[in-house]
Design an enzyme around this catalytic site. Structure first.
Site, mmCIF file in Angstrom:
data_model
loop_
_atom_site.group_PDB
_atom_site.id
_atom_site.type_symbol
_atom_site.label_atom_id
_atom_site.label_comp_id
_atom_site.label_asym_id
_atom_site.label_seq_id
_atom_site.Cartn_x
_atom_site.Cartn_y
_atom_site.Cartn_z
ATOM 1 N N THR A 21 0.818 -1.215 0.000
ATOM 2 C CA THR A 21 0.000 0.000 0.000
ATOM 3 C C THR A 21 0.845 1.255 0.000
ATOM 4 O O THR A 21 0.444 2.276 -0.565
ATOM 5 C CB THR A 21 -0.943 -0.001 1.223
ATOM 6 O OG1 THR A 21 -1.779 -1.156 1.164
ATOM 7 C CG2 THR A 21 -1.807 1.237 1.276
ATOM 8 N N TYR A 34 -7.993 0.370 -4.347
ATOM 9 C CA TYR A 34 -6.755 0.858 -4.950
ATOM 10 C C TYR A 34 -5.925 -0.348 -5.382
ATOM 11 O O TYR A 34 -6.264 -1.494 -5.087
ATOM 12 C CB TYR A 34 -5.961 1.718 -3.961
ATOM 13 C CG TYR A 34 -5.489 0.958 -2.744
ATOM 14 C CD1 TYR A 34 -4.218 0.377 -2.716
ATOM 15 C CD2 TYR A 34 -6.311 0.788 -1.638
ATOM 16 C CE1 TYR A 34 -3.784 -0.357 -1.605
ATOM 17 C CE2 TYR A 34 -5.892 0.071 -0.532
ATOM 18 C CZ TYR A 34 -4.631 -0.500 -0.529
ATOM 19 O OH TYR A 34 -4.217 -1.220 0.552
ATOM 20 N N SER A 67 1.250 -7.456 -0.525
ATOM 21 C CA SER A 67 1.987 -8.436 0.288
ATOM 22 C C SER A 67 1.237 -9.744 0.475
ATOM 23 O O SER A 67 1.810 -10.713 0.961
ATOM 24 C CB SER A 67 2.361 -7.840 1.651
ATOM 25 O OG SER A 67 1.218 -7.619 2.452
ATOM 26 N N THR A 100 1.242 -4.263 4.380
ATOM 27 C CA THR A 100 0.973 -4.500 5.805
ATOM 28 C C THR A 100 0.371 -5.873 6.093
ATOM 29 O O THR A 100 0.432 -6.343 7.228
ATOM 30 C CB THR A 100 0.024 -3.419 6.358
ATOM 31 O OG1 THR A 100 -1.208 -3.440 5.627
ATOM 32 C CG2 THR A 100 0.662 -2.040 6.245
ATOM 33 N N ASP A 101 -0.217 -6.536 5.090
ATOM 34 C CA ASP A 101 -0.922 -7.790 5.372
ATOM 35 C C ASP A 101 0.005 -8.903 5.861
ATOM 36 O O ASP A 101 -0.385 -9.710 6.708
ATOM 37 C CB ASP A 101 -1.675 -8.270 4.129
ATOM 38 C CG ASP A 101 -2.963 -7.502 3.904
ATOM 39 O OD1 ASP A 101 -3.368 -6.740 4.809
ATOM 40 O OD2 ASP A 101 -3.571 -7.655 2.829
ATOM 41 N N LYS A 173 -0.698 -7.289 13.004
ATOM 42 C CA LYS A 173 -1.712 -6.377 12.475
ATOM 43 C C LYS A 173 -3.042 -6.703 13.145
ATOM 44 O O LYS A 173 -3.487 -7.849 13.145
ATOM 45 C CB LYS A 173 -1.825 -6.524 10.961
ATOM 46 C CG LYS A 173 -2.744 -5.495 10.305
ATOM 47 C CD LYS A 173 -2.706 -5.609 8.787
ATOM 48 C CE LYS A 173 -3.594 -4.553 8.146
ATOM 49 N NZ LYS A 173 -3.559 -4.612 6.655
ATOM 50 N N GLU A 291 -1.089 -32.047 29.796
ATOM 51 C CA GLU A 291 -1.446 -32.967 28.714
ATOM 52 C C GLU A 291 -0.498 -32.883 27.522
ATOM 53 O O GLU A 291 -0.437 -33.801 26.707
ATOM 54 C CB GLU A 291 -2.871 -32.685 28.247
ATOM 55 C CG GLU A 291 -3.952 -32.979 29.262
ATOM 56 C CD GLU A 291 -4.153 -31.832 30.244
ATOM 57 O OE1 GLU A 291 -3.446 -30.800 30.108
ATOM 58 O OE2 GLU A 291 -4.990 -31.967 31.146
#
Length: 333
Positions: A21, A34, A67, A100-101, A173, A291
């Site tokens: 972005t 976009y 990304s 950013t993803d 994020k 466990e």
């Protein structure tokens, strides 16, 4: 390679661009949709030059993508370029522009596979370059401030977003909108930054460390199993192929899952497949339970599922699959 040089005594910063972005554009300043990765590094640094940032920037275009399309091949090119910049005596720090993803995953991968001898800072934007209130240039100016600071080198790979500095292990994020879209867990941000000031919240903790793992292109197949109500054990079966080498569970709460699913994973663990329990929650701390010893499971501690996956891939690729030894790596801070 593009070079922008405001002063003779300014720090020399290498900028590795991957798109996102921060390099995105739309047909209108007010449109929500976009296209990421539209602006090349030359044009971007020309815009940065107008800010008067005290640094000499040399830029290299590694990729120009959203990304969500980040891949092992691009990671390999990025790691090679970052390693070359670290080895360059004329380079004082590295800035990586990124969407950013998946920025937290790239940052964590580089944090595991790069030494801490020079600052390495990832930066992105929540709004494209054509939008009203574009945050990319401020974030970049902040990243330049951090990458120019010698104290940044001993903190591993860092991410700068929204006037905050985050460590790669902590950042995640947490929002899809707004410029304050990132948080750190279990630590919050490790510093505050503006284009003119930088304040750290503590001393560097990784001074002079070598890379923790060698970079590997051939990372093993480690899927993430997302747990939900009404889940049946066949969900786990669908994830496993002949190439699967481990599984990360994005569990409920503290890594919980339906008992039938747990038993399916216990059978896989008994045959030597590492199973890591993580949490699908934003602030999910997963400790070992009694466990886990019987089930041969690993607790992800503070790593979210996507970062737990990368660490498990690195461990398996390095020949480390013993449950106790894998747990030791997840326990490290």
């Amino acid at each position: 390679m593009w070079l922008f040089a405001p002063g003779m005594n300014s720090p020399n910063l290498t900028v590795l661009a991957t798109g996102g972005t921060i390099a995105g554009a739309a047909d209108s300043a007010t449109r929500h949709d976009y296209r990421p990765g539209q602006i090349g590094i030359g044009e971007f640094l020309a815009r940065v030059d107008e800010l008067g940032v005290d640094a000499v920037f040399s830029g290299q275009q590694i990729a120009n993508i959203g990304s969500e399309d980040m891949s092992p091949a691009i990671w390999a090119d990025l790691h090679e370029a970052a390693s070359a910049a670290i080895a360059d005596p004329d380079c004082d720090g590295i800035i990586i522009t990124h969407g950013t993803d998946t920025v937290e995953e790239t940052a964590f991968l580089l944090d595991l596979t790069l030494p801490t001898s020079k600052p390495v800072v990832l930066v992105g934007a929540m709004r494209p370059a054509t939008a009203v209130g574009y945050d990319g240039l401020r974030n970049f100016a902040n990243a330049a401030r951090v990458a120019s600071d010698a104290q940044a080198a001993g903190r591993g790979v860092l991410v700068v977003m929204g006037d905050r500095v985050f460590a790669a292990r902590d950042i995640r994020k947490s929002r899809t909108r707004g410029t304050d879209a990132f948080q750190g867990f279990p630590r919050g941000s490790v510093g505050l930054v503006t284009p003119s000031a930088l304040d750290w919240f503590g001393a560097p903790w990784r001074v002079g460390e070598d890379a923790r793992f060698p970079f590997r292109v051939d990372l093993p197949d480690v899927p993430i199993l997302f747990v939900h109500a009404g889940m049946t054990p066949d969900y786990a079966d669908r994830l496993v192929s002949d190439n699967t080498r481990g599984i990360v569970v994005a569990g409920l709460g503290e890594g919980n899952m339906p008992d039938s699913v747990r038993m399916a994973l216990v059978a896989l663990a008994a045959n030597g497949m590492p199973i890591v329990r993580a949490s699908r929650l934003e602030e999910g701390l997963v400790d070992r339970e009694p466990e886990d010893d019987e089930n041969r499971f690993v607790a992800a501690r503070a790593l979210n599922p996507q970062k737990a996956r990368i660490l498990l891939q690195m461990l398996i690729a390095s020949g480390i699959s013993d449950v106790g030894e894998v747990q030791e790596y997840f326990d490290k801070r």
